[in-house]
Design a protein around this motif. Structure first.
Motif, PDB file in Angstrom:
ATOM      1  N   LEU A 188       0.692  -1.234   0.102  1.00 58.89           N
ATOM      2  CA  LEU A 188      -0.100  -0.095   0.090  1.00 58.89           C
ATOM      3  C   LEU A 188       0.906   1.323   0.061  1.00 58.89           C
ATOM      4  N   MET A 189       1.991   1.351   0.690  1.00 59.19           N
ATOM      5  CA  MET A 189       3.122   2.486   0.683  1.00 59.19           C
ATOM      6  C   MET A 189       3.453   2.616  -0.532  1.00 59.19           C
ATOM      7  N   LYS A 190       3.738   1.545  -1.427  1.00 60.94           N
ATOM      8  CA  LYS A 190       4.306   1.776  -2.709  1.00 60.94           C
ATOM      9  C   LYS A 190       3.238   2.161  -3.574  1.00 60.94           C
ATOM     10  N   GLU A 191       1.784   1.779  -3.294  1.00 61.05           N
ATOM     11  CA  GLU A 191       0.924   2.721  -4.126  1.00 61.05           C
ATOM     12  C   GLU A 191       0.601   4.000  -3.830  1.00 61.05           C
ATOM     13  N   VAL A 192       1.014   4.533  -2.618  1.00 60.54           N
ATOM     14  CA  VAL A 192       0.849   5.846  -2.029  1.00 60.54           C
ATOM     15  C   VAL A 192       1.801   6.488  -2.904  1.00 60.54           C
ATOM     16  N   GLU A 193       3.130   5.894  -3.025  1.00 60.71           N
ATOM     17  CA  GLU A 193       4.270   6.898  -3.578  1.00 60.71           C
ATOM     18  C   GLU A 193       4.108   6.909  -5.040  1.00 60.71           C
ATOM     19  N   SER A 194       3.340   5.747  -5.721  1.00 56.92           N
ATOM     20  CA  SER A 194       3.168   5.796  -7.294  1.00 56.92           C
ATOM     21  C   SER A 194       2.030   6.790  -7.485  1.00 56.92           C
ATOM     22  N   ALA A 195       1.160   6.661  -6.484  1.00 59.77           N
ATOM     23  CA  ALA A 195       0.138   8.081  -6.685  1.00 59.77           C
ATOM     24  C   ALA A 195       0.826   9.329  -6.521  1.00 59.77           C
ATOM     25  N   ASP A 220      -6.044  13.015  -9.697  1.00 59.19           N
ATOM     26  CA  ASP A 220      -5.057  12.245  -8.994  1.00 59.19           C
ATOM     27  C   ASP A 220      -4.579  12.801  -7.691  1.00 59.19           C
ATOM     28  N   LEU A 221      -4.919  13.903  -7.210  1.00 55.74           N
ATOM     29  CA  LEU A 221      -4.988  14.441  -5.955  1.00 55.74           C
ATOM     30  C   LEU A 221      -6.021  13.689  -4.973  1.00 55.74           C
ATOM     31  N   ALA A 222      -6.910  13.353  -5.511  1.00 54.15           N
ATOM     32  CA  ALA A 222      -8.152  12.655  -4.934  1.00 54.15           C
ATOM     33  C   ALA A 222      -7.610  10.977  -4.711  1.00 54.15           C
ATOM     34  N   LYS A 223      -6.955  10.309  -5.754  1.00 50.62           N
ATOM     35  CA  LYS A 223      -6.546   9.202  -5.548  1.00 50.62           C
ATOM     36  C   LYS A 223      -5.432   9.185  -4.640  1.00 50.62           C
ATOM     37  N   PHE A 224      -4.607  10.112  -4.612  1.00 51.21           N
ATOM     38  CA  PHE A 224      -3.354  10.039  -3.551  1.00 51.21           C
ATOM     39  C   PHE A 224      -4.196  10.141  -2.125  1.00 51.21           C
ATOM     40  N   LYS A 225      -4.892  11.220  -1.799  1.00 52.20           N
ATOM     41  CA  LYS A 225      -5.647  11.407  -0.635  1.00 52.20           C
ATOM     42  C   LYS A 225      -6.186  10.166  -0.257  1.00 52.20           C
ATOM     43  N   THR A 226      -6.929   9.366  -1.002  1.00 53.22           N
ATOM     44  CA  THR A 226      -7.743   8.108  -0.839  1.00 53.22           C
ATOM     45  C   THR A 226      -6.754   6.958  -0.323  1.00 53.22           C
ATOM     46  N   LEU A 227      -5.853   6.981  -1.066  1.00 52.92           N
ATOM     47  CA  LEU A 227      -4.728   5.901  -0.662  1.00 52.92           C
ATOM     48  C   LEU A 227      -3.956   6.250   0.613  1.00 52.92           C
ATOM     49  N   THR A 229      -3.821  20.116  -0.491  1.00 49.93           N
ATOM     50  CA  THR A 229      -4.975  20.441  -1.240  1.00 49.93           C
ATOM     51  C   THR A 229      -5.066  22.027  -1.719  1.00 49.93           C
ATOM     52  N   GLU A 230      -4.777  22.814  -0.462  1.00 47.11           N
ATOM     53  CA  GLU A 230      -4.958  24.138  -0.750  1.00 47.11           C
ATOM     54  C   GLU A 230      -3.977  24.688  -1.707  1.00 47.11           C
ATOM     55  N   GLU A 231      -2.759  24.034  -1.751  1.00 48.50           N
ATOM     56  CA  GLU A 231      -2.064  24.596  -2.764  1.00 48.50           C
ATOM     57  C   GLU A 231      -2.240  24.546  -4.095  1.00 48.50           C
ATOM     58  N   LEU A 232      -2.775  23.292  -4.409  1.00 46.13           N
ATOM     59  CA  LEU A 232      -3.287  22.929  -5.893  1.00 46.13           C
ATOM     60  C   LEU A 232      -4.418  23.810  -5.939  1.00 46.13           C
ATOM     61  N   MET A 233      -5.190  24.042  -5.089  1.00 47.23           N
ATOM     62  CA  MET A 233      -6.355  24.813  -5.534  1.00 47.23           C
ATOM     63  C   MET A 233      -5.845  26.252  -5.685  1.00 47.23           C
ATOM     64  N   ASP A 234      -4.870  26.701  -5.245  1.00 46.72           N
ATOM     65  CA  ASP A 234      -4.515  28.141  -5.508  1.00 46.72           C
ATOM     66  C   ASP A 234      -3.833  28.137  -6.768  1.00 46.72           C
ATOM     67  N   ASN A 235      -3.500  27.122  -7.344  1.00 46.15           N
ATOM     68  CA  ASN A 235      -2.771  26.993  -8.624  1.00 46.15           C
ATOM     69  C   ASN A 235      -1.710  27.948  -9.026  1.00 46.15           C
ATOM     70  N   LYS A 236      -0.936  28.134  -7.959  1.00 40.61           N
ATOM     71  CA  LYS A 236       0.283  28.976  -8.121  1.00 40.61           C
ATOM     72  C   LYS A 236       1.525  27.934  -8.425  1.00 40.61           C
ATOM     73  N   ASP A 237       1.793  27.743  -9.854  1.00 44.10           N
ATOM     74  CA  ASP A 237       2.576  26.820 -10.091  1.00 44.10           C
ATOM     75  C   ASP A 237       3.944  26.977  -9.451  1.00 44.10           C
ATOM     76  N   GLU A 238       4.300  28.126  -9.425  1.00 42.32           N
ATOM     77  CA  GLU A 238       5.989  28.656  -8.804  1.00 42.32           C
ATOM     78  C   GLU A 238       5.940  28.542  -7.486  1.00 42.32           C
ATOM     79  N   GLN A 239       4.985  28.417  -6.719  1.00 45.06           N
ATOM     80  CA  GLN A 239       5.083  28.068  -5.210  1.00 45.06           C
ATOM     81  C   GLN A 239       4.861  26.795  -4.817  1.00 45.06           C
TER      82      GLN A 239
END
Length: 115
Positions: free
Chosen positions: A16-23, A35-42, A86-96
């Motif tokens: 399961l840890m390998k699956e988390v790392e892959s996600a 992909d964020l939802a999949k990662f969080k679920t795992l 999640t908040e960083e992805l939602m802010d969508n500030k790629d450089e940060q």
């Protein structure tokens, strides 16, 4: 018999840890909410399995002066890191966005949870 069951559960956690790392790697490349939802679920599945595994073996966890267990604090910290990611992805500030750094922190916390 119990030793064999313990070994099987440890192997399941490692898989399961390998699956988390892959996600996590997939999320770092794509930066999509799917992909964020999949990662969080795992991650949540891993935490659940680890806690159940610990309870079945009746491991004692260290406590602080307030009686709070170490594993509880780790779970809270993992949840906080997932919210930050999640908040960083939602802010969508790629450089940060330091997705790899956040995922590294989360992976480290997950490893601490089952060791």
């Amino acid at each position: 018999m119990q030793n064999q069951e313990h070994k099987l559960q440890l192997e399941q956690l490692q898989q399961l840890m390998k699956e988390v790392e892959s996600a996590g790697e997939r999320l770092a490349r794509s930066r999509t909410f799917k992909d964020l939802a999949k990662f969080k679920t795992l991650v949540k599945q891993f935490v659940k399995e680890t806690v159940n595994f610990g309870m079945e073996l009746k491991h004692s966890h260290s406590s602080n002066q307030y009686g709070e267990g170490r594993s509880l604090k780790l779970v809270e910290t993992i949840d906080e890191k997932l919210v930050e990611l999640t908040e960083e992805l939602m802010d969508n500030k790629d450089e940060q966005i330091d997705i790899l750094g956040k995922m590294g922190e989360i992976n480290g916390l997950l490893i601490n949870l089952y060791t």
